[in-house]
Motif scaffolding. Structure first.
Motif, mmCIF file in Angstrom:
data_model
loop_
_atom_site.group_PDB
_atom_site.id
_atom_site.type_symbol
_atom_site.label_atom_id
_atom_site.label_comp_id
_atom_site.label_asym_id
_atom_site.label_seq_id
_atom_site.Cartn_x
_atom_site.Cartn_y
_atom_site.Cartn_z
ATOM 1 N N ARG A 268 0.838 -1.211 0.000
ATOM 2 C CA ARG A 268 0.000 0.000 0.000
ATOM 3 C C ARG A 268 0.867 1.252 0.000
ATOM 4 N NH1 ARG A 268 -3.816 -2.198 4.705
ATOM 5 N NH2 ARG A 268 -5.494 -3.161 3.484
ATOM 6 N N ALA B 289 -0.458 -2.795 -6.227
ATOM 7 C CA ALA B 289 -1.580 -3.683 -5.919
ATOM 8 C C ALA B 289 -1.120 -5.143 -5.935
ATOM 9 C CB ALA B 289 -2.693 -3.484 -6.936
ATOM 10 N N CYS C 231 -10.079 -11.122 -0.197
ATOM 11 C CA CYS C 231 -10.195 -9.684 -0.459
ATOM 12 C C CYS C 231 -11.162 -9.047 0.536
ATOM 13 C CB CYS C 231 -10.668 -9.425 -1.889
ATOM 14 S SG CYS C 231 -9.414 -9.746 -3.139
ATOM 15 N N GLY D 51 -9.163 -6.106 2.610
ATOM 16 C CA GLY D 51 -9.477 -4.703 2.307
ATOM 17 C C GLY D 51 -8.666 -4.129 1.161
ATOM 18 N N ASP D 52 -8.441 -2.830 1.202
ATOM 19 C CA ASP D 52 -7.787 -2.115 0.093
ATOM 20 C C ASP D 52 -6.395 -2.668 -0.210
ATOM 21 O OD1 ASP D 52 -9.897 -0.476 -0.128
ATOM 22 O OD2 ASP D 52 -8.979 1.235 0.904
ATOM 23 N N GLY D 53 -6.040 -2.598 -1.503
ATOM 24 C CA GLY D 53 -4.674 -2.947 -1.881
ATOM 25 C C GLY D 53 -4.531 -4.348 -2.435
ATOM 26 N N ARG E 157 -12.601 -5.543 -8.194
ATOM 27 C CA ARG E 157 -11.365 -6.148 -7.674
ATOM 28 C C ARG E 157 -10.539 -6.812 -8.762
ATOM 29 N NH1 ARG E 157 -14.430 -9.400 -2.915
ATOM 30 N NH2 ARG E 157 -14.298 -7.803 -1.298
#
Ligand code: ZN
Length: 276
Positions: free
Chosen positions: A132, A137, A164, A168-170, A196
């Motif tokens: 992150r 990614a 996922c 979460g994010d990333g 995603r």
């Protein structure tokens, strides 16, 4: 030209060309992107590889291949996490859109696939803060279950969707038709993945398949509904490139230019998503 939708996984021409030769060929054939393997980048040097992609106007659609966190002991697991963090640094230097991460197999002597899956989830979580921070990614790629023992204990899109959800994010998902075409829940899990999906790999499944690793087919030579799967990922919101990824003794033994020309022709004739 629809070739502007295409990327080339450089494993496809690893016997024919160096990284530089392959990237120059991508530009010559009108491919918009390429995805190198770590050994190819190491051979060229990270900074030099980055210059080659940039000079040729080629996007780096993925960097192969991280993950594989399962190990027999704690030092082994930590070493794998360190290795993946170094890979994040290299991906950032290359301007790669993602790192492709696979589950890895079971540690030697283990019969505990559930533990291997947990080690994968823990490993991704451990690398994620660094990824992150670097803006890289992590594309989790489920592998066909025939690889579960020795390279990919994560087999289904449902598993990576669950991961996922948890991470979460990333993190995102690489949908490789070779690995997931057989999944009875393919349409549902691609729809669930939605935004995603950050990588889409194409080739074909040959009948019969003569080797587990090195007998992937050229699009159109097998049984995968490529137009149908492309329609699914695009309906889910994917707007990235379609990455040709063919590991094949047959295609490695042909001139690289023939491989790129054939892939482009097959993509143009067979991989067009039907209008909905
Ligand atoms: Zn792939």
């Amino acid at each position: 030209m629809s070739t502007r939708n295409l990327s080339l996984n450089l494993g496809t021409v690893r016997r024919q060309w160096s990284l530089r030769e392959a990237v120059e060929a991508c530009a010559r054939h009108g491919y918009a992107g390429a995805a190198p393997w770590r050994d190819q980048v190491a051979e060229t040097g990270v900074a030099e590889a980055a210059r080659i992609f940039k000079a040729n106007g080629i996007r780096v659609t993925g960097y192969c291949r991280g993950g594989m966190f399962a190990a027999l002991d704690e030092p082994g697991r930590l070493a794998a996490i360190d290795e993946n963090r170094r890979m994040v640094d290299e991906a950032a230097a290359l301007g790669a859109e993602c790192i492709v991460m696979i589950g890895g197999g079971l540690p030697e002597g283990s019969r505990d696939i559930a533990a291997a899956r947990r080690m994968f989830a823990d490993g991704v979580a451990a690398v994620l803060p660094h990824a992150r921070a670097c803006g890289v990614a992590l594309a989790l790629e489920p592998l066909h279950p025939m690889y579960a023992a020795d390279r990919g204990c994560i087999s289904t899109l449902a598993e990576v969707n669950d991961l996922c959800d948890a991470l979460g994010d990333g993190v995102g998902i690489a949908v490789d038709v070779y690995h997931v075409w057989w999944d009875p829940d393919l349409a549902g899990q691609i729809a669930r993945a939605g935004g995603r999906i950050i990588a889409h790999h194409i080739c074909d499944w040959l009948v019969p398949t003569r080797h587990l690793l090195t007998d992937r087919g050229m699009m159109g030579d097998g049984v995968i509904d490529l137009a149908g799967i492309r329609a699914m990922v695009e309906r889910a919101g994917y707007r990235g490139l379609q990455e040709v990824e063919i590991f094949s003794e047959d295609w490695w033994n042909r001139p690289g230019d023939e491989v790129l020309t054939t892939a482009r022709e097959r993509f143009d004739s067979l991989c067009q998503a039907p209008r909905s």
